[in-house]
Design an enzyme around this catalytic site. Structure first.
Site, short mmCIF file in Angstrom:
data_model
loop_
_atom_site.label_atom_id
_atom_site.label_comp_id
_atom_site.label_asym_id
_atom_site.label_seq_id
_atom_site.Cartn_x
_atom_site.Cartn_y
_atom_site.Cartn_z
N ASP A 98 0.81 -1.21 0.00
CA ASP A 98 0.00 0.00 0.00
C ASP A 98 0.85 1.27 0.00
O ASP A 98 2.03 1.27 0.35
CB ASP A 98 -0.95 0.01 1.20
CG ASP A 98 -0.24 -0.21 2.53
OD1 ASP A 98 0.79 -0.91 2.56
OD2 ASP A 98 -0.71 0.31 3.56
N GLU A 105 -0.59 -2.04 5.22
CA GLU A 105 0.35 -1.96 6.35
C GLU A 105 0.23 -0.63 7.05
O GLU A 105 0.47 -0.53 8.26
CB GLU A 105 1.78 -2.17 5.84
CG GLU A 105 2.82 -2.29 6.96
CD GLU A 105 3.27 -0.97 7.55
OE1 GLU A 105 3.57 -0.92 8.77
OE2 GLU A 105 3.32 0.03 6.81
#
Length: 408
Positions: A81, A139
């Site tokens: 991400d 994350e």
């Protein structure tokens, strides 16, 4: 494992890894929205041989390389991400998505693990056990994708796990190692102070929530300086203070927010109580009301001593003793911690800084640039780790097969 052979393998995928990373960098996606990113990873993994590819969650991917012989299960993890940051690097491959940037190196992590997966997928006959390539979503945003991955079963049967993070403050060619806690517990809190507003010229007729909030901030720091041993690292930072809209009006309410960082798990369980005692005491002393919302975040990453020592030795053998740097724990949070509390794990920092190339901005900075020479080091680290844990040294048939396929 033959170092010359590993170098040859890594060199053969180096350009692809760079191109994969640049593609991902141009099309970043925020946490829980990694649809195109995960599809890109899924499609690439499906193009490699001998991998069983699955989607543990909507925006994550896992590939399993099951060896020809039984043995242990080794898991690798890369996060995918990006962050809500507007990029200011002026790179040719800068983000094309307004307000979103890979400012934490996750594009590099993903590309490095893809490179390792391509190499290792050709070595099935040399694998004793299994290698799992875990490409994780979310994350950056609590509760984090790691918990969802664990709930989806990605750790079932795993004996050891390795994660990496590209770091601009560590020079390219160096690897950072920490034994034990490597990152801090990272919690968040919000405080609302309810007073009684009024005219700024008549403060005696009000219950001033700004004054109360200011005293709360000051007294929260006494927890750090007077409630805990100076050797126990604790940070309580108030990072938000909102209240009032006019120069001559004392508001009814103010809101505060911030973060708590700590390594000691015993003290971690006490901080919330200490904070509420301070908030309640100050508020009651001034006849104000309060609301306190404390949210537990990521736990501390725990680097298993045995696994970390094996990886330190692996780096010494593969890159030279000078490549090893022992680094202190970081106050940052990292959801790899969820894995490290379930299985023996090690989280390794891969140097990506180069002052001459201008790659010295910190993580989460809009001008972050990572030295792409670090990517091949990350690939080599993953492959070398596989050599330590699950590749049979005496079986070179897989390596021969890989060499033949590469040259054809």
């Amino acid at each position: 494992m033959n170092g010359k052979m590993v170098n040859e393998w890594v060199n053969s995928v180096k350009n692809e890894v760079i191109q994969w990373r640049r593609h991902l960098h141009q099309y970043p996606e925020l946490s829980y929205h990694e649809e195109k990113t995960s599809q890109f990873v899924y499609d690439l993994l499906c193009s490699f041989e001998n991998l069983e590819v699955s989607r543990p969650t909507k925006t994550s991917v896992m590939a399993c390389l099951i060896g020809s012989q039984p043995g242990q299960v080794l898991a690798f993890r890369a996060d995918m991400d990006a962050l809500p940051i507007t990029e200011e690097t002026n790179l040719d491959f800068a983000s094309r998505i307004p307000g979103v940037m890979h400012a934490c190196g996750h594009d590099g992590h993903t590309a490095m693990l893809l490179g390792a997966a391509k190499i290792l997928s050709r070595l099935k006959d040399s694998v004793q056990g299994e290698i799992r390539f875990i490409f994780q979503h979310a994350e950056e945003v609590h509760p984090g994708g790691a918990k969802e991955m664990i709930q989806a079963g990605v750790l079932e049967g795993v004996d050891q796990m390795i994660g990496v993070h590209l770091m601009p403050h560590i020079p390219v060619g160096k690897m950072g190692f920490t034994y034990g806690p490597a990152t801090a517990y990272s919690d968040r809190f919000d405080i609302k102070i309810q007073g009684r507003g009024g005219h700024g010229s008549e403060p005696h007729k009000t219950i001033d929530p700004i004054a109360v909030g200011s005293q709360i901030i000051t007294n929260l720091q006494h927890i750090v300086s007077r409630n805990t041993d100076p050797m126990d690292q604790l940070v309580i930072s108030v990072t938000k203070f909102h209240g009032g809209d006019a120069y001559n009006v004392i508001p009814d309410t103010v809101s505060l927010g911030g973060t708590v960082r700590i390594f000691n798990p015993e003290l971690h369980g006490q901080v919330r109580g200490w904070m509420e005692r301070v908030i309640k005491g100050v508020a009651e002393a001034h006849s104000a009301q309060y609301e306190f919302d404390y949210r537990y975040g990521y736990k501390s990453v725990l680097n298993d001593k045995r696994i970390t020592k094996i990886m330190e030795d692996t780096v010494s053998e593969s890159f030279g003793k000078d490549a090893v740097q022992l680094v202190p724990p970081m106050m940052g949070g990292e959801d790899f911690s969820a894995y490290s509390h379930e299985v023996p794990a090690s989280f390794i920092l891969v140097g990506a800084g180069n002052v001459k190339k201008g790659t010295n901005y910190p993580l989460h900075h809009p001008r972050l640039i990572l030295d792409e020479d670090a990517l091949e080091n990350g690939v080599r680290l993953f492959v070398a780790a596989a050599g330590k844990f699950v590749l049979q040294e005496t079986n070179h048939e897989g390596a021969k097969e890989w060499a033949i396929m590469r040259s054809s």
